[in-house]
Design a protein around this motif. Structure first.
Motif, short mmCIF file in Angstrom:
data_model
loop_
_atom_site.label_atom_id
_atom_site.label_comp_id
_atom_site.label_asym_id
_atom_site.label_seq_id
_atom_site.Cartn_x
_atom_site.Cartn_y
_atom_site.Cartn_z
N ASN A 117 -9.85 -37.87 -7.37
CA ASN A 117 -9.55 -38.85 -6.33
C ASN A 117 -10.36 -40.14 -6.57
O ASN A 117 -9.83 -41.26 -6.43
N THR A 169 -1.98 -35.68 -1.41
CA THR A 169 -2.05 -35.97 -2.85
C THR A 169 -0.67 -36.29 -3.41
O THR A 169 -0.52 -37.18 -4.26
N GLN A 186 0.11 -39.81 -2.72
CA GLN A 186 -0.50 -40.73 -3.68
C GLN A 186 0.30 -40.81 -4.97
O GLN A 186 0.46 -41.88 -5.56
N ALA A 244 -1.43 -46.80 -1.23
CA ALA A 244 -2.40 -46.12 -2.09
C ALA A 244 -3.75 -45.99 -1.39
O ALA A 244 -4.44 -44.97 -1.51
N PHE A 299 -3.38 -43.08 1.38
CA PHE A 299 -3.45 -41.71 0.87
C PHE A 299 -4.76 -41.43 0.14
O PHE A 299 -5.39 -40.39 0.34
N GLY A 300 -5.17 -42.36 -0.73
CA GLY A 300 -6.37 -42.13 -1.52
C GLY A 300 -7.65 -42.18 -0.71
O GLY A 300 -8.59 -41.42 -0.97
N ALA A 360 -3.83 -38.44 -9.78
CA ALA A 360 -3.22 -37.79 -8.62
C ALA A 360 -2.44 -36.54 -9.01
O ALA A 360 -2.48 -35.52 -8.32
#
Length: 457
Positions: free
Chosen positions: A261, A323, A326, A349, A352-353, A416
């Motif tokens: 990540n 994940t 992403q 991004a 999610f990240g 990812a």
């Protein structure tokens, strides 16, 4: 009075105490983490100026941006063990003072090697800050409340990405005053306030619930009882054998997923200003606003996703969904040339990240307690920091090879996908170790066993 009435009364007391702790403690933790993120990421805004004024290339910048995390990683576990021994308050204050001074010292960079050296020293100075904050969460909050508490703490870096870009670009407009470059003013004026705040924190940051006057004695005891996981039949959780925490399959799996990540997310926020500037954005104000898109996505993620996590039965299904999100965001960014859509996908991004980060820590905290929490959380962060080194370096190599900062999204995609592959392994490790006890069960067991929190202030 019946047992159910007593339990209901204690639940109400604990809920009230938790609300107070959220309101009084979390802003202090957020404040210091906000400043740390400003001081570690402001170099992203200086990237083009460092190239123009000092000849630092994209690859050298990527190495210097990431090498911060190597210095950080070297001392992460010993730093947090010191925090466990002397108390987080003193150690967090020391960290803030030294890293603030070194951040201001970035104004003296003369070339690649001084850039690398100061970034390494900055990482060493800041080592242990984040796991010390996470360790404080384990001392104050019950397992069921930790994802939300960590989510609030993560609003700090999200806000730093949103607010920090306009502030940094504004400070760089001081270019030429007193013979200094704008980037020199930025490093100086963003580093010195951290030194002042570090001194203030030494006097006002409490180590644990019994240290404060804004909680009643009953509320303090309730917070500490709910924060400590059941030790009855699990004495190893409170032993000095902290090394065993580093060998647990869940710790190793979470560490590797977090590593992947951080390759993606750290690379993203260090190169977002470059990605946006290559969209033919010339206005400094517009560059600052559009570069903040990752921060906005990050902020929405850490505000919303921990609350969804609290309602999910399976940690691993939840991580898998985020994940996969992403992966989709990275594929979509690579597949479109529409700049408006790319700005939106930068935010996705970030959502999610960054939004998944509180959940990594919440899952780890369920299984690490006492000195094992200090060591285990630091170990997880250490592995993640190595990802923080690898990510910007790979982004820099990708830009050097292609001439486009946006090719870093191939790095995000690969990381990812690998993270998605790792999640079934985490699920298997969790099944092998067994599910942790709920906080209510742990409270009862602690009272019955006479165990006190494993903490020496």
């Amino acid at each position: 009075m019946t047992t159910n009435t007593v339990e209901h009364s204690d639940d109400g007391l604990h809920t009230r105490a938790t609300r107070k702790a959220m309101l009084r403690l979390i802003p202090l933790l957020c404040g210091i983490y906000f400043l740390s993120f400003i001081d570690r990421t402001n170099v992203a805004l200086a990237k083009a100026h460092l190239a123009a004024d000092l000849g630092i290339s994209a690859a050298a910048y990527g190495l210097g941006a990431g090498i911060f995390f190597l210095g950080y990683a070297l001392l992460e576990v010993p730093s947090n063990l010191i925090a466990h021994r002397i108390g987080p308050r003193r150690w967090i204050a020391r960290i803030a003072v030294t890293w603030g001074a070194l951040s201001a010292g970035m104004m003296f960079v003369q070339g690649e090697w001084s850039f690398y050296t100061l970034r390494v020293l900055l990482g060493i100075a800041e080592a242990g800050l984040f796991p010390a904050l996470m360790y404080m969460v384990t001392l104050w909050f019950a397992p069921k409340d930790r994802a939300v508490a960590v989510g609030w703490i993560y609003t700090a870096p999200a806000l730093a990405l949103i607010i920090g870009n306009p502030i940094g670009i504004g400070l760089m407009q001081l270019d030429g005053i007193a013979g200094l470059h704008g980037w020199q003013w930025m490093f100086l004026l963003e580093g010195l306030p951290t030194v002042v705040i570090g001194v203030i924190l030494y006097f006002i940051l409490p180590d644990r619930p019994t240290d404060v006057k804004w909680l009643t004695a009953e509320e303090s005891r309730s917070l500490e009882a709910h924060a400590v996981i059941d030790a009855h039949g699990h004495a190893h959780l409170f032993s000095g054998d902290w090394v065993s925490a580093l060998k647990r399959p869940t710790t190793l799996c979470i560490s590797l997923i977090y590593f992947l990540n951080q390759i993606a997310f750290v690379g993203l926020y260090f190169f977002t200003p470059s990605i946006v500037s290559q969209m033919h954005v010339k206005s400094p104000v517009l560059l600052a606003m559009l570069s903040s898109s990752v921060g906005f996505g990050f902020l929405v993620g850490v505000m919303l996703l921990p609350r969804i996590h609290r309602r999910m039965q399976s940690d691993c299904v939840y991580l898998g969904i985020l994940t996969a999100g992403q992966v989709v965001a990275a594929l979509a960014f690579i597949s479109t040339s529409n700049e408006g859509a790319q700005i939106a996908l930068l935010a996705a991004a970030g959502f999610f990240g960054g939004g998944v980060l509180p959940s990594y820590w919440s899952i780890a905290m369920k299984r690490l307690h006492g000195v094992q929490a200090a060591a285990g959380l630091a170990f997880i962060n250490t592995i993640g920091l190595l990802g923080g080194f690898v990510g910007p370096y790979l982004f820099g190599l990708a830009e050097t090879a292609s001439g486009k900062s946006s090719t870093g999204f191939y790095v995000i995609l690969a990381a990812a996908v690998l993270g998605l592959v790792m999640i079934p392994m985490l699920a298997r490790a969790i099944r092998t170790e067994g599910q942790p006890l709920a906080s209510g069960d742990s409270t009862a067991a602690i009272r019955g066993s006479g165990v006190t929190p494993d903490y020496q202030g």
